[in-house]
Design a protein around this motif. Sequence first.
Motif, PDB file in Angstrom:
ATOM      1  N   HIS A 215       0.835  -1.212   0.000  1.00  0.00           N
ATOM      2  CA  HIS A 215       0.000   0.000   0.000  1.00  0.00           C
ATOM      3  C   HIS A 215       0.869   1.262   0.000  1.00  0.00           C
ATOM      4  O   HIS A 215       0.536   2.266  -0.637  1.00  0.00           O
ATOM      5  N   LEU A 216       2.018   1.203   0.684  1.00  0.00           N
ATOM      6  CA  LEU A 216       2.911   2.364   0.703  1.00  0.00           C
ATOM      7  C   LEU A 216       3.580   2.543  -0.662  1.00  0.00           C
ATOM      8  O   LEU A 216       3.579   3.633  -1.237  1.00  0.00           O
ATOM      9  N   GLY A 219       1.156   3.575  -3.327  1.00  0.00           N
ATOM     10  CA  GLY A 219       0.669   4.930  -3.085  1.00  0.00           C
ATOM     11  C   GLY A 219       1.664   5.976  -3.578  1.00  0.00           C
ATOM     12  O   GLY A 219       1.292   7.101  -3.908  1.00  0.00           O
ATOM     13  N   GLN A 220       2.943   5.597  -3.622  1.00  0.00           N
ATOM     14  CA  GLN A 220       3.990   6.551  -3.997  1.00  0.00           C
ATOM     15  C   GLN A 220       4.486   6.370  -5.423  1.00  0.00           C
ATOM     16  O   GLN A 220       5.019   7.288  -6.019  1.00  0.00           O
ATOM     17  N   THR A 262       9.553   8.715   2.642  1.00  0.00           N
ATOM     18  CA  THR A 262       8.671   9.883   2.587  1.00  0.00           C
ATOM     19  C   THR A 262       7.982  10.019   3.953  1.00  0.00           C
ATOM     20  O   THR A 262       8.178   9.177   4.837  1.00  0.00           O
ATOM     21  N   ARG A 263       7.168  11.049   4.071  1.00  0.00           N
ATOM     22  CA  ARG A 263       6.454  11.241   5.339  1.00  0.00           C
ATOM     23  C   ARG A 263       5.586  10.014   5.673  1.00  0.00           C
ATOM     24  O   ARG A 263       5.480   9.603   6.817  1.00  0.00           O
ATOM     25  N   ASP A 264       4.985   9.423   4.624  1.00  0.00           N
ATOM     26  CA  ASP A 264       4.128   8.250   4.846  1.00  0.00           C
ATOM     27  C   ASP A 264       4.920   7.030   5.323  1.00  0.00           C
ATOM     28  O   ASP A 264       4.360   6.108   5.909  1.00  0.00           O
ATOM     29  N   SER A 265       6.238   7.022   5.044  1.00  0.00           N
ATOM     30  CA  SER A 265       7.054   5.863   5.442  1.00  0.00           C
ATOM     31  C   SER A 265       7.318   5.859   6.947  1.00  0.00           C
ATOM     32  O   SER A 265       7.531   4.785   7.549  1.00  0.00           O
ATOM     33  N   ARG A 301       3.835  17.259   0.653  1.00  0.00           N
ATOM     34  CA  ARG A 301       3.269  15.936   0.900  1.00  0.00           C
ATOM     35  C   ARG A 301       4.316  14.943   1.400  1.00  0.00           C
ATOM     36  O   ARG A 301       4.024  14.084   2.222  1.00  0.00           O
ATOM     37  N   VAL A 302       5.537  15.047   0.891  1.00  0.00           N
ATOM     38  CA  VAL A 302       6.506  13.983   1.178  1.00  0.00           C
ATOM     39  C   VAL A 302       7.570  14.364   2.218  1.00  0.00           C
ATOM     40  O   VAL A 302       8.178  13.485   2.818  1.00  0.00           O
ATOM     41  N   TYR A 304       9.506  16.086   5.696  1.00  0.00           N
ATOM     42  CA  TYR A 304       9.304  15.942   7.143  1.00  0.00           C
ATOM     43  C   TYR A 304      10.521  16.505   7.862  1.00  0.00           C
ATOM     44  O   TYR A 304      11.598  16.607   7.271  1.00  0.00           O
TER      45      TYR A 304
END
Lengths: 498, 161, 73
Positions: A215-216, A219-220, A262-265, A301-302, A304
Amino acid sequence: MNLQLPALAPRLDVTTQAFFRFRQVGKKVLITNYEGFWALLTPEEFERYATGTVQPGTPLHQRLTDNNFFKATYDTRKAADRLWQRRQALTQGPNLHLLIVTLRCNESCVYCHASRAGMDQVETDMSRETAERSIDLILQSPNPNLTIEFQGGEPLVAFDVVKHAIAYANEKNKTAGKQLEFTMVTNMSLMDEEKLEYLLANRVQLCTSVDGPEHLHDGQRKLPGASAHMAATKWIKRINQAYADRGLDPTLYRVEALLTTTRDSLPLWKEIVDTYVDLGCRALFLRPVDPFGWVDKTARRVEYPREDFLEYYRNAVDYMVELNLKGVQVLERYAAIFLSKFFGNDPNFLDLRSPAGAGIGCLAFNYDGKVFTCDEGRMLHEMGDSSFLLGNVTGSSFKDIVSHPTVRSMVLASNLDGQPDCINCTYNPYCGTQSTHNHKKFGSVFGRARESTICAVHKGIQDYLFERISTDDPKVLDIFQKWTTSRPRTHFLQPPTA
Amino acid sequence: MNHTITTQLSNGTATFSVDPSLYPLDALYGAAYIFIDRCFVFLDKDEAGRVVVSLSPKKGPADEPTLQSWAGEFGNELLSCAWRHQISAQNRQVLEQVTSLALAGAMGPPSLDDLSNFDFSSQPLEDPLGIAMSWEEKYKKKTPAAAAGTPAVAAPEAVKP
Amino acid sequence: MTRLAFHKSLYAGKAVDEAVKLFATHATCELSETEAAWVVQLSAPDARKELRVARELGNFALGLTVQSRQEAA
């Protein structure tokens, strides 16, 4: 921690110590010297060292003597040997040569650093003539070991150019006589059995991107009509099996994978490590996002804060150490590079050395024949800033390129012995800076270390590693030693053709 | 830091003065040069001899936080340039050695083509010991006047550094 | 009319000359000199353009001054 330097000041004795730098790491004080030897001291031991009251004949005196921290017993030969181990790669010339065979790519990634072009932009494919002229220049490098890395875009989009380049390089190498290696960085989604057969037969080392769980990753990294994660993982397993089928040591010959954090990671450190372990990968490279390419537009978005990255890093590496203690072999590349440097075996990683490798250790050959100091320099060119352009394969000689004033400036600017902050930093012997990053963030190749996210990451990782070392846990030290073991993958060397 | 910063919003310019006794002129130029791709930079001197720096936006008007941020960043860059200037002077020898080593290593030894293309006539070659001279030229009998004025072999002091 | 006074201890005279030559097609420039400064009187038909040319000229003169110092070093 009871290190009280102001209180210590009246009793300091600067006549017995050789040059050293110091830094508080956890509950200990780390001291390093110019050539890169180090010692972790308790505050009491540091006080004795700083006040010149270490008693001869004690284990502390012996440890400090062994690591060249006393003026009276300073071993110049030992210092020179250690320094030369770190600097000898400087004398050898560019080893890594990136061939950007196309900018076209069938995936679009939120952090794309490569400045991709759409699949219809065939004008961004490298011509055969440009590939040949690039290789003519590459083979003029004085370095006896050369790696040609096919990149894009997505290099499998221009597979005919890759094949032509390999054939041409091998033919020309009959007279050049270099130890030649080919690598390819691919998202794997355009791989098929025929291409794989060719790549295996020609000993091309393969490297891909896996950002973590499906999903990660998906998503990227968008692959129209399909899962980019499935495409990559399917071929990783297939290629690892193919290596084993050819009788290659499965602990050594595996597809290398890279991830961009990324931030989502950040909250997914455990899932990311587990994904790599499940795929049979033995190494992760936990890299923060770079300010190049699309990140300029998608930063909100990415991106941090780097303290968040360091927390993620500590969690992930702690978990990897735990897995190692249970017998799972997986390592983190940043840690392996730094640990190798701490233990006196500098692996010459081009982005983590002083001076950095741009222009003197690597060169990037763009699809249109323009030559850059490094891949980041090429990315900046695609973003409209040609500061790191060195020449063109049709009009420049190899010596014109590597002696370009931009290369000279970058060598000077990335020498940590000339940089404010770095000059006094305890991690000076192990660290490195990137001129392209500084140029992008600060407007000059020198940059300002204190404000640099690269500096924050490098310091944070080294703090973490020395903190773990300072606990003196023999099992952890054993794991760290293993991470520094480098076994050459000789299968990927092109067979001698002369 | 001994400089004052005032932002003049009336004409959208950040103006501040720098004490030249704290920052060498080369550091000031270094910091100013880094800003010329994002601002219009103008330097002047006030009556007290302090250097007055003006930073104006290149595109459209800039708000006060932006001007303050430029002035602050200029101060940071100035300090960094001043310190680097000092370090470069102190470590000049090691920096030059490492740079020469790296560039020479990257270029490799001269090839036969390099040597054949070398233009020996374009650079004056020092030959203080007369090694490049023929035997006859070096030891030929001199006229009494010339012999009195010129030693057969140039004295080391005569050699340009 | 915009008046730019380039302090002699900060700007190289040659750099100011070169900058004026380059921007002469965009504005009318008159050069003069005081004890302390190289002075450029600059005028263009449009006030906004005049300010822009004056500032670009200032940047250019500064850039050339820095470069000339580096070359001399």
